[in-house]
Design an enzyme around this catalytic site. Structure first.
Site, PDB file in Angstrom:
ATOM      1  N   TYR A 109     -19.661  -3.644 -87.220  1.00  8.86           N
ATOM      2  CA  TYR A 109     -19.049  -3.627 -85.899  1.00  8.86           C
ATOM      3  C   TYR A 109     -19.345  -4.951 -85.225  1.00  8.86           C
ATOM      4  CZ  TYR A 109     -18.253  -2.583 -80.980  1.00  8.86           C
ATOM      5  OH  TYR A 109     -17.795  -2.628 -79.686  1.00  8.86           O
ATOM      6  N   GLU A 198     -13.030  -5.925 -79.495  1.00  4.08           N
ATOM      7  CA  GLU A 198     -13.775  -5.089 -80.427  1.00  4.08           C
ATOM      8  C   GLU A 198     -13.155  -5.161 -81.812  1.00  4.08           C
ATOM      9  OE1 GLU A 198     -15.494  -1.000 -79.208  1.00  4.08           O
ATOM     10  OE2 GLU A 198     -13.716  -0.555 -80.400  1.00  4.08           O
TER      11      GLU A 198
END
Ligand code: GDP
Ligand code: MN
Length: 391
Positions: A109, A198
């Site tokens: 991530y 993101e």
């Protein structure tokens, strides 16, 4: 403002952040043509909606043949996709993204958000990619590495080292690739006035390359004037129709689930009005700030938007005239009764600049549904009573 995944990936490509090859499609035929052009042998069919968690909801699927691309596209395009970010009503899928299937070794991530407490953008990274980062933050917060970057000094080598050491990336070449990617993401964030970026998952391939498999970006609406290229990416079909229509008329409107429509000037008075309605035992159906430049047309528009909501049993107009003149609002109410069918009681409290003129206008017009109120408490009480009576 948010953009679609495929658009986020176009921006990533400009900044040298690797992404799989893909083509956006608005029909099943287009999806099939795209898949042939990409060549395969594995494709990913992805729903394009402004919400994450699509994989779990059935909006991201792997296809191993052109036939499968067709069946999956038929299934996903036009479906109402429900994810933890869409709310229970879900979102209609109107666009697909057809992508080369990637070879996944690890799912990481990587994101950048504004940390308001630290007053700095923060780069967040985790080895727990692919799942909802909210869950990782809740269950295993130690697995999220946060590196704040002071914009005055910008992204430096030590920020990069903190990230790769934190993630346990030991290979020198891989470290270099990751740091370059994080630096590019930070640059993208700053240069485009983003609010959040993101990549989840950021994958590592068998060859040790990092690729952004998913992309999410939100931008500061107030800065869009400086970014026409991003503004052009706006997909209005993804936004709340009433809120959008209101903003076109300079009204700031938020729909709520109560039964008393509110038309107020100034955000503070709007909040106070909603609280007073609650205090009197009612519930507001919306927040509507007509602002300082309200005129008869915008007020009529406000009525139209409020009345579209079938739950509305009464409307409370609470205007404190200052920059906005009460007579203009009164004319707006008259205009509204001509343009739209005002089928519920309208409680009106107009005070401040030109209030006597406004009272005169309304009195002369003598509209059956309009009830005058003397102050905020009186108006709220009358609106609550009118709504109760209507039930
Ligand atoms: P989200 O659920 O809205 O976040 O959509 P994502 O784009 O993140 O896709 C969901 C999941 O599908 C990812 O976490 C991956 O596990 C999987 N996925 C997406 N693209 C590929 C791919 O090219 N190959 C493989 N094997 N899995 C993929
Ligand atoms: Mn994702």
């Amino acid at each position: 403002m948010n953009i679609h995944e495929y658009q986020a990936k176009q921006i990533f490509a400009k900044y040298g952040v690797p992404t799989p090859k893909g083509i956006m499609a608005e029909s099943v035929e287009q999806a099939v043509t795209n898949a042939k052009e990409l060549g395969g042998p594995i494709w990913v069919v992805k729903a394009q909606i402004h919400a994450g968690g699509r994989g779990l909801g059935g909006g991201v699927k792997l296809a191993k043949s052109i036939d499968e691309v067709r069946t999956l596209s038929e299934e996903i395009l036009g479906m109402t996709l429900v994810t933890h970010q869409t709310g229970p009503e879900g979102k209609l899928v109107q666009k697909l993204y057809i992508e080369d299937g990637a070879d996944i070794k690890d799912e990481l991530y990587l994101g950048v958000v504004l940390d308001r407490a630290r007053e700095m953008p923060v780069i967040m990274a985790s080895t727990e990619g692919g799942m909802a980062i909210e869950d990782v933050a809740h269950d295993t917060p130690e697995k999220i590495i946060k590196v704040a970057v002071d914009p005055a000094i910008g992204f430096q080598g030590f920020h990069g080292r903190e990230l790769v050491f934190g993630l346990g990336i030991t290979d020198k070449v891989e470290q270099g690739k990751f740091i370059k990617l994080a630096a590019a993401l930070y640059k993208l964030y700053l240069e485009n006035d983003a609010e959040m970026i993101e990549i989840n998952p950021l994958i590592k391939t068998g060859e040790g390359d990092f690729i952004a498999l998913d992309g999410k970006m939100g931008f500061d609406d107030s800065a869009l004037g400086r970014h026409p290229d991003i503004e052009a990416m706006r997909d209005i079909s993804e936004e709340d129709a009433d809120e959008r229509e209101a903003s076109e008329y300079g009204l700031s409107y938020v729909s709520l689930d109560g039964e008393i429509g509110c038309m107020v000037n100034g955000a503070g008075l709007a909040m106070g009005t909603m609280d007073t309605i609650n205090y009197m035992g009612g519930t507001p159906a919306n927040f509507l700030d007509v602002g300082g430049s309200a005129n008869a047309q915008t007020v009529a528009k406000g009525f139209e938007i409020i009345l579209k909501n079938p739950n509305v049993k009464a409307i409370f107009v609470n205007i404190f005239g200052g920059i906005v003149r009460c007579d203009r609002i009164a004319n707006g109410i008259l205009e509204a009764t001509k343009l739209v069918d005002v089928h519920v009681p309208v409680i009106v409290r107009l005070d401040g600049t030109n209030a006597p003129e406004a009272a005169e206008i309304l009195k002369k017009a003598n509209i059956a549904n309009v009830i005058a109120a003397t102050d905020l408490a009186d108006g709220a009480a009358k609106a609550v009573a009118a709504a109760k009576q209507a039930k």
